[in-house]
Write a protein that holds these residues in place. Sequence first.
Motif, PDB file in Angstrom:
ATOM      1  N   GLN A  37       0.812  -1.224   0.000  1.00 20.65           N
ATOM      2  CA  GLN A  37       0.000   0.000   0.000  1.00 20.65           C
ATOM      3  C   GLN A  37       0.842   1.268   0.000  1.00 20.65           C
ATOM      4  OE1 GLN A  37      -2.557  -0.541   3.388  1.00 20.65           O
ATOM      5  NE2 GLN A  37      -3.893  -1.977   2.323  1.00 20.65           N
ATOM      6  N   GLU A  38       2.161   1.125   0.015  1.00 21.75           N
ATOM      7  CA  GLU A  38       3.038   2.292   0.075  1.00 21.75           C
ATOM      8  C   GLU A  38       3.421   2.881  -1.289  1.00 21.75           C
ATOM      9  OE1 GLU A  38       5.565   5.303   1.708  1.00 21.75           O
ATOM     10  OE2 GLU A  38       3.902   4.133   2.519  1.00 21.75           O
ATOM     11  N   PRO A  39       3.584   2.104  -2.371  1.00 21.44           N
ATOM     12  CA  PRO A  39       4.165   2.634  -3.607  1.00 21.44           C
ATOM     13  C   PRO A  39       3.450   3.823  -4.234  1.00 21.44           C
ATOM     14  CG  PRO A  39       4.106   0.251  -3.672  1.00 21.44           C
ATOM     15  CD  PRO A  39       3.331   0.673  -2.466  1.00 21.44           C
ATOM     16  N   ASP A  40       2.147   4.006  -3.953  1.00 26.47           N
ATOM     17  CA  ASP A  40       1.420   5.059  -4.667  1.00 26.47           C
ATOM     18  C   ASP A  40       1.647   6.450  -4.080  1.00 26.47           C
ATOM     19  OD1 ASP A  40      -1.922   4.570  -3.206  1.00 26.47           O
ATOM     20  OD2 ASP A  40       0.057   4.573  -2.322  1.00 26.47           O
ATOM     21  N   HIS A  41       2.406   6.587  -3.032  1.00 27.24           N
ATOM     22  CA  HIS A  41       2.636   7.904  -2.448  1.00 27.24           C
ATOM     23  C   HIS A  41       3.500   8.761  -3.363  1.00 27.24           C
ATOM     24  CE1 HIS A  41       1.747   6.458   1.924  1.00 27.24           C
ATOM     25  NE2 HIS A  41       0.660   6.735   1.244  1.00 27.24           N
ATOM     26  N   GLU A  42       3.061   9.983  -3.604  1.00 27.59           N
ATOM     27  CA  GLU A  42       3.782  10.877  -4.511  1.00 27.59           C
ATOM     28  C   GLU A  42       5.208  11.146  -4.049  1.00 27.59           C
ATOM     29  OE1 GLU A  42       1.261  14.329  -4.781  1.00 27.59           O
ATOM     30  OE2 GLU A  42       0.424  13.635  -6.682  1.00 27.59           O
ATOM     31  N   ILE A  43       5.377  11.241  -2.717  1.00 25.91           N
ATOM     32  CA  ILE A  43       6.720  11.556  -2.216  1.00 25.91           C
ATOM     33  C   ILE A  43       7.403  10.330  -1.606  1.00 25.91           C
ATOM     34  CG2 ILE A  43       6.406  14.031  -1.904  1.00 25.91           C
ATOM     35  CD1 ILE A  43       5.642  13.569   0.962  1.00 25.91           C
ATOM     36  N   GLY A  44       6.912   9.150  -1.961  1.00 22.62           N
ATOM     37  CA  GLY A  44       7.586   7.922  -1.548  1.00 22.62           C
ATOM     38  C   GLY A  44       8.985   7.876  -2.142  1.00 22.62           C
ATOM     39  N   SER A  45       9.927   7.299  -1.406  1.00 19.96           N
ATOM     40  CA  SER A  45      11.328   7.398  -1.838  1.00 19.96           C
ATOM     41  C   SER A  45      12.015   6.046  -2.067  1.00 19.96           C
ATOM     42  CB  SER A  45      12.131   8.192  -0.802  1.00 19.96           C
ATOM     43  OG  SER A  45      12.131   7.518   0.456  1.00 19.96           O
ATOM     44  N   ALA A  46      11.290   4.939  -1.900  1.00 20.23           N
ATOM     45  CA  ALA A  46      11.932   3.624  -2.020  1.00 20.23           C
ATOM     46  C   ALA A  46      12.455   3.369  -3.428  1.00 20.23           C
ATOM     47  CB  ALA A  46      10.945   2.528  -1.608  1.00 20.23           C
ATOM     48  N   ARG A  47      11.629   3.609  -4.438  1.00 19.91           N
ATOM     49  CA  ARG A  47      12.067   3.352  -5.819  1.00 19.91           C
ATOM     50  C   ARG A  47      13.215   4.287  -6.210  1.00 19.91           C
ATOM     51  NH1 ARG A  47      10.480   0.240  -9.710  1.00 19.91           N
ATOM     52  NH2 ARG A  47       8.683  -0.398  -8.489  1.00 19.91           N
ATOM     53  N   LEU A  48      13.158   5.505  -5.744  1.00 18.13           N
ATOM     54  CA  LEU A  48      14.227   6.468  -6.012  1.00 18.13           C
ATOM     55  C   LEU A  48      15.552   5.967  -5.415  1.00 18.13           C
ATOM     56  CD1 LEU A  48      14.718   9.255  -7.292  1.00 18.13           C
ATOM     57  CD2 LEU A  48      14.217  10.276  -5.062  1.00 18.13           C
ATOM     58  N   THR A  49      15.474   5.416  -4.206  1.00 17.20           N
ATOM     59  CA  THR A  49      16.651   4.844  -3.558  1.00 17.20           C
ATOM     60  C   THR A  49      17.210   3.702  -4.402  1.00 17.20           C
ATOM     61  OG1 THR A  49      15.626   5.339  -1.406  1.00 17.20           O
ATOM     62  CG2 THR A  49      17.529   3.849  -1.405  1.00 17.20           C
ATOM     63  N   HIS A  50      16.318   2.834  -4.854  1.00 16.25           N
ATOM     64  CA  HIS A  50      16.716   1.677  -5.661  1.00 16.25           C
ATOM     65  C   HIS A  50      17.365   2.110  -6.975  1.00 16.25           C
ATOM     66  CE1 HIS A  50      16.697  -2.165  -7.611  1.00 16.25           C
ATOM     67  NE2 HIS A  50      15.713  -1.861  -8.441  1.00 16.25           N
ATOM     68  N   LEU A  51      16.811   3.105  -7.624  1.00 20.92           N
ATOM     69  CA  LEU A  51      17.355   3.580  -8.898  1.00 20.92           C
ATOM     70  C   LEU A  51      18.730   4.217  -8.720  1.00 20.92           C
ATOM     71  CD1 LEU A  51      14.129   5.184 -10.447  1.00 20.92           C
ATOM     72  CD2 LEU A  51      15.243   3.063 -11.163  1.00 20.92           C
ATOM     73  N   ALA A  52      18.959   4.811  -7.559  1.00 18.80           N
ATOM     74  CA  ALA A  52      20.231   5.500  -7.307  1.00 18.80           C
ATOM     75  C   ALA A  52      21.323   4.554  -6.833  1.00 18.80           C
ATOM     76  CB  ALA A  52      20.031   6.609  -6.278  1.00 18.80           C
ATOM     77  N   LEU A  53      20.932   3.341  -6.404  1.00 16.00           N
ATOM     78  CA  LEU A  53      21.904   2.376  -5.879  1.00 16.00           C
ATOM     79  C   LEU A  53      21.872   1.096  -6.713  1.00 16.00           C
ATOM     80  CD1 LEU A  53      21.186   2.724  -2.046  1.00 16.00           C
ATOM     81  CD2 LEU A  53      23.147   3.675  -3.283  1.00 16.00           C
ATOM     82  N   PRO A  54      22.829   0.904  -7.618  1.00 15.78           N
ATOM     83  CA  PRO A  54      22.858  -0.316  -8.435  1.00 15.78           C
ATOM     84  C   PRO A  54      22.903  -1.594  -7.591  1.00 15.78           C
ATOM     85  CG  PRO A  54      24.402   1.310  -9.274  1.00 15.78           C
ATOM     86  CD  PRO A  54      23.916   1.831  -7.963  1.00 15.78           C
ATOM     87  N   ASN A  55      23.581  -1.519  -6.437  1.00 20.58           N
ATOM     88  CA  ASN A  55      23.694  -2.679  -5.550  1.00 20.58           C
ATOM     89  C   ASN A  55      22.530  -2.689  -4.559  1.00 20.58           C
ATOM     90  OD1 ASN A  55      24.751  -4.994  -4.417  1.00 20.58           O
ATOM     91  ND2 ASN A  55      26.262  -3.922  -3.161  1.00 20.58           N
ATOM     92  N   SER A  56      21.312  -2.781  -5.110  1.00 18.49           N
ATOM     93  CA  SER A  56      20.113  -2.762  -4.261  1.00 18.49           C
ATOM     94  C   SER A  56      19.023  -3.623  -4.880  1.00 18.49           C
ATOM     95  CB  SER A  56      19.604  -1.335  -4.063  1.00 18.49           C
ATOM     96  OG  SER A  56      19.076  -0.807  -5.282  1.00 18.49           O
ATOM     97  N   THR A  57      18.073  -4.000  -4.039  1.00 23.46           N
ATOM     98  CA  THR A  57      16.912  -4.777  -4.463  1.00 23.46           C
ATOM     99  C   THR A  57      15.673  -4.156  -3.842  1.00 23.46           C
ATOM    100  OG1 THR A  57      18.208  -6.824  -4.551  1.00 23.46           O
ATOM    101  CG2 THR A  57      15.813  -7.064  -4.443  1.00 23.46           C
ATOM    102  N   LEU A  58      14.631  -3.965  -4.644  1.00 24.38           N
ATOM    103  CA  LEU A  58      13.356  -3.463  -4.141  1.00 24.38           C
ATOM    104  C   LEU A  58      12.296  -4.532  -4.378  1.00 24.38           C
ATOM    105  CD1 LEU A  58      11.363  -1.257  -3.145  1.00 24.38           C
ATOM    106  CD2 LEU A  58      11.267  -0.413  -5.506  1.00 24.38           C
ATOM    107  N   LYS A  59      11.658  -4.967  -3.303  1.00 17.47           N
ATOM    108  CA  LYS A  59      10.607  -5.975  -3.393  1.00 17.47           C
ATOM    109  C   LYS A  59       9.331  -5.437  -2.752  1.00 17.47           C
ATOM    110  CE  LYS A  59      12.745  -9.449  -5.359  1.00 17.47           C
ATOM    111  NZ  LYS A  59      12.283 -10.087  -6.589  1.00 17.47           N
ATOM    112  N   ILE A  60       8.217  -5.584  -3.470  1.00 19.43           N
ATOM    113  CA  ILE A  60       6.920  -5.136  -2.961  1.00 19.43           C
ATOM    114  C   ILE A  60       6.102  -6.362  -2.589  1.00 19.43           C
ATOM    115  CG2 ILE A  60       4.819  -3.853  -3.483  1.00 19.43           C
ATOM    116  CD1 ILE A  60       6.479  -2.324  -5.612  1.00 19.43           C
ATOM    117  N   GLY A  61       5.598  -6.382  -1.370  1.00 21.41           N
ATOM    118  CA  GLY A  61       4.817  -7.528  -0.919  1.00 21.41           C
ATOM    119  C   GLY A  61       4.651  -7.500   0.583  1.00 21.41           C
ATOM    120  N   LEU A  62       4.071  -8.590   1.120  1.00 27.35           N
ATOM    121  CA  LEU A  62       3.848  -8.677   2.561  1.00 27.35           C
ATOM    122  C   LEU A  62       4.732  -9.714   3.237  1.00 27.35           C
ATOM    123  CD1 LEU A  62      -0.035  -8.352   2.861  1.00 27.35           C
ATOM    124  CD2 LEU A  62       1.668  -6.767   3.755  1.00 27.35           C
ATOM    125  N   SER A  63       5.012 -10.809   2.544  1.00 28.70           N
ATOM    126  CA  SER A  63       5.844 -11.838   3.177  1.00 28.70           C
ATOM    127  C   SER A  63       6.587 -12.654   2.130  1.00 28.70           C
ATOM    128  CB  SER A  63       4.989 -12.760   4.055  1.00 28.70           C
ATOM    129  OG  SER A  63       4.007 -13.418   3.280  1.00 28.70           O
TER     130      SER A  63
END
Length: 200
Positions: A37-63
């Motif tokens: 339920q977090e990704p739709d926030h206009e000022i959410g920063s997780a994806r931005l963090t992932h795009l700026a860090l090649p050595n990163s993983t972003l996973k959306i889910g609950l478990s």
Amino acid sequence: MKPELCTQCQKAPELCICSDITPKDSKLHVLILQHPQEPDHEIGSARLTHLALPNSTLKIGLSWRNLAAVLGRKEADPTRWAVLYLGSGVKGEEIEKIPLQFVSKKGTPIDEPDNLEGIIVLDGTWSQAKALWWRNAWLLKSRRIILTPQHKSLYKELRKEPRRECLSTIESVAEVLELLGEKPEVSQQLRELFGKLLDK
């Protein structure tokens, strides 16, 4: 009719800052677990963090079954990873407050391990992050870190945080990486990107 979102950052064109991203390598892998339920926030920063860090993983889910499943690997040792802990602070009498403290399962201070492979950050509101914590029992096998922020959040009046020490995901990652010895320009880039997003 809603405007089409940027295919990379998934934000509206007027909020897109993809052209400002200059990816910076970090030694530690950054794993971001994002509540659905977090990704739709206009000022959410997780994806931005992932795009700026090649050595990163972003996973959306609950478990997820375990750390290896999240990372898409055959094996992964959670004891070589540190999770930004949601606890109530470092426990013990007359504990000296330091910016980044590794703690035991009971919340008491322990020494920093020398074999860390990466850090895990839970992305969402306070209650969403707690849901991720409780639904992924394998997180209990990871080291725990408590962050006492040295910088005030750039959110200011744009978003009220439940606690004074709360930061956005991108700011938390910036502080933790800096305190764990990554190059200063890595954290500097993350903070600058977040500032540009908020300016927009």
